[in-house]
Design a protein around this motif. Structure first.
Motif, PDB file in Angstrom:
ATOM      1  N   LEU A  71       0.817  -1.206   0.000  1.00 56.18           N
ATOM      2  CA  LEU A  71       0.000   0.000   0.000  1.00 56.18           C
ATOM      3  C   LEU A  71       0.856   1.264   0.000  1.00 56.18           C
ATOM      4  N   LEU A  72       0.488   2.190  -0.841  1.00 50.85           N
ATOM      5  CA  LEU A  72       1.066   3.525  -0.849  1.00 50.85           C
ATOM      6  C   LEU A  72       0.252   4.385   0.110  1.00 50.85           C
ATOM      7  N   PRO A  73       0.745   5.583   0.469  1.00 46.93           N
ATOM      8  CA  PRO A  73      -0.026   6.437   1.386  1.00 46.93           C
ATOM      9  C   PRO A  73      -1.459   6.691   0.925  1.00 46.93           C
ATOM     10  N   GLU A  74      -1.655   6.896  -0.373  1.00 41.18           N
ATOM     11  CA  GLU A  74      -3.017   7.145  -0.864  1.00 41.18           C
ATOM     12  C   GLU A  74      -3.893   5.892  -0.762  1.00 41.18           C
ATOM     13  N   ASP A  75      -3.276   4.699  -0.835  1.00 45.24           N
ATOM     14  CA  ASP A  75      -4.032   3.457  -0.653  1.00 45.24           C
ATOM     15  C   ASP A  75      -4.483   3.301   0.797  1.00 45.24           C
ATOM     16  N   LYS A  76      -3.615   3.672   1.730  1.00 47.56           N
ATOM     17  CA  LYS A  76      -3.981   3.626   3.150  1.00 47.56           C
ATOM     18  C   LYS A  76      -5.128   4.590   3.420  1.00 47.56           C
ATOM     19  N   LEU A  77      -5.049   5.784   2.858  1.00 50.43           N
ATOM     20  CA  LEU A  77      -6.108   6.777   3.022  1.00 50.43           C
ATOM     21  C   LEU A  77      -7.420   6.266   2.441  1.00 50.43           C
ATOM     22  N   LYS A  78      -7.351   5.670   1.252  1.00 50.42           N
ATOM     23  CA  LYS A  78      -8.559   5.132   0.610  1.00 50.42           C
ATOM     24  C   LYS A  78      -9.178   4.029   1.470  1.00 50.42           C
ATOM     25  N   THR A  79      -8.343   3.173   2.060  1.00 52.34           N
ATOM     26  CA  THR A  79      -8.845   2.101   2.925  1.00 52.34           C
ATOM     27  C   THR A  79      -9.544   2.676   4.146  1.00 52.34           C
ATOM     28  N   ILE A  80      -8.953   3.694   4.769  1.00 54.13           N
ATOM     29  CA  ILE A  80      -9.580   4.339   5.933  1.00 54.13           C
ATOM     30  C   ILE A  80     -10.921   4.948   5.532  1.00 54.13           C
ATOM     31  N   GLU A  81     -10.972   5.592   4.373  1.00 59.31           N
ATOM     32  CA  GLU A  81     -12.235   6.179   3.920  1.00 59.31           C
ATOM     33  C   GLU A  81     -13.296   5.108   3.674  1.00 59.31           C
ATOM     34  N   GLU A  82     -12.900   3.948   3.131  1.00 63.91           N
ATOM     35  CA  GLU A  82     -13.837   2.840   2.937  1.00 63.91           C
ATOM     36  C   GLU A  82     -14.356   2.332   4.278  1.00 63.91           C
ATOM     37  N   LEU A  83     -13.460   2.216   5.253  1.00 61.59           N
ATOM     38  CA  LEU A  83     -13.874   1.762   6.583  1.00 61.59           C
ATOM     39  C   LEU A  83     -14.842   2.751   7.216  1.00 61.59           C
ATOM     40  N   LEU A  84     -14.591   4.043   7.032  1.00 55.92           N
ATOM     41  CA  LEU A  84     -15.485   5.067   7.588  1.00 55.92           C
ATOM     42  C   LEU A  84     -16.864   5.004   6.939  1.00 55.92           C
ATOM     43  N   THR A  85     -16.909   4.696   5.662  1.00 52.37           N
ATOM     44  CA  THR A  85     -18.174   4.606   4.938  1.00 52.37           C
ATOM     45  C   THR A  85     -18.960   3.361   5.326  1.00 52.37           C
ATOM     46  N   ASN A  86     -18.260   2.251   5.539  1.00 54.55           N
ATOM     47  CA  ASN A  86     -18.918   0.956   5.764  1.00 54.55           C
ATOM     48  C   ASN A  86     -18.962   0.527   7.220  1.00 54.55           C
ATOM     49  N   ARG A  87     -18.681   1.406   8.145  1.00 58.79           N
ATOM     50  CA  ARG A  87     -18.644   0.996   9.554  1.00 58.79           C
ATOM     51  C   ARG A  87     -20.041   0.724  10.076  1.00 58.79           C
ATOM     52  N   ASP A  88     -20.087  -0.090  11.107  1.00 55.84           N
ATOM     53  CA  ASP A  88     -21.360  -0.456  11.738  1.00 55.84           C
ATOM     54  C   ASP A  88     -21.531   0.291  13.047  1.00 55.84           C
ATOM     55  N   GLY A  89     -21.463   1.598  13.002  1.00 55.99           N
ATOM     56  CA  GLY A  89     -21.644   2.398  14.204  1.00 55.99           C
ATOM     57  C   GLY A  89     -20.394   2.547  15.052  1.00 55.99           C
TER      58      GLY A  89
END
Length: 172
Positions: A71-89
């Motif tokens: 993962l590059l820095p932008e990949d890590k950021l994208k993963t965090i954004e996906e987790l924020l979108t798909n979190r269960d509360g």
């Protein structure tokens, strides 16, 4: 690489003379920290620039739920954004120590920088700086934060209850 090691080749213009396998040693405190996080109900995901095989081997050894490598820095950021979108509360936290972690540290609900080995950029970007490299401070921080939150809600409820009681007495 499948064993969690990085291959280093010694070569000349024509052929490979030697292959060395190097690896970081996993601290016993890391295993304990991950176990403590799991006991608190925290899911763990390792994001790393290391190759995927190394990431998976280290995650298996330490007990991390999932690992993503290359993962590059932008990949890590994208993963965090996906987790924020798909979190269960729940909340999304990020632990990092390098300049390549800074964007993800800033985007997570709460960013933790490893202060002893961390870069200035990571420390300044994160919400919390752990001043040594002992990951066991992370579950202690989460447990303390949850206890503090419970006490705050109890105090707010008690204060509102007392105000309601005195309001009722004032009306009577």
């Amino acid at each position: 690489e499948r064993q969690g090691k990085t291959a280093v080749l010694m070569v000349n213009q024509i052929e490979v003379h030697a292959i060395f396998a190097v690896a970081d040693t996993v601290r016993e405190t890391s295993r304990q920290a991950i176990a403590d996080l799991h006991s608190l109900g925290v899911k763990t995901l390792m994001l790393t620039g290391d190759n995927a095989h190394t990431a998976e081997a280290i995650a298996r050894e330490v007990g991390i739920d999932e690992a993503r490598g290359n993962l590059l820095p932008e990949d890590k950021l994208k993963t965090i954004e996906e987790l924020l979108t798909n979190r269960d509360g729940g909340k999304v936290g990020m632990v990092g120590d390098g300049i390549n972690d800074a964007p993800a540290l800033a985007r997570a609900d709460i960013g933790f920088a490893m202060g002893a080995a961390g870069t200035d950029t990571a420390i300044e970007t994160a919400d919390v700086a752990l001043m040594d490299d002992d990951l066991r401070k992370l579950p202690a921080f989460i447990a303390l934060s949850r206890a503090t939150s419970r006490v705050l809600w109890q105090n707010i409820s008690l204060a509102l209850g007392i105000k309601a009681l005195f309001f009722a007495l004032a009306l009577a």
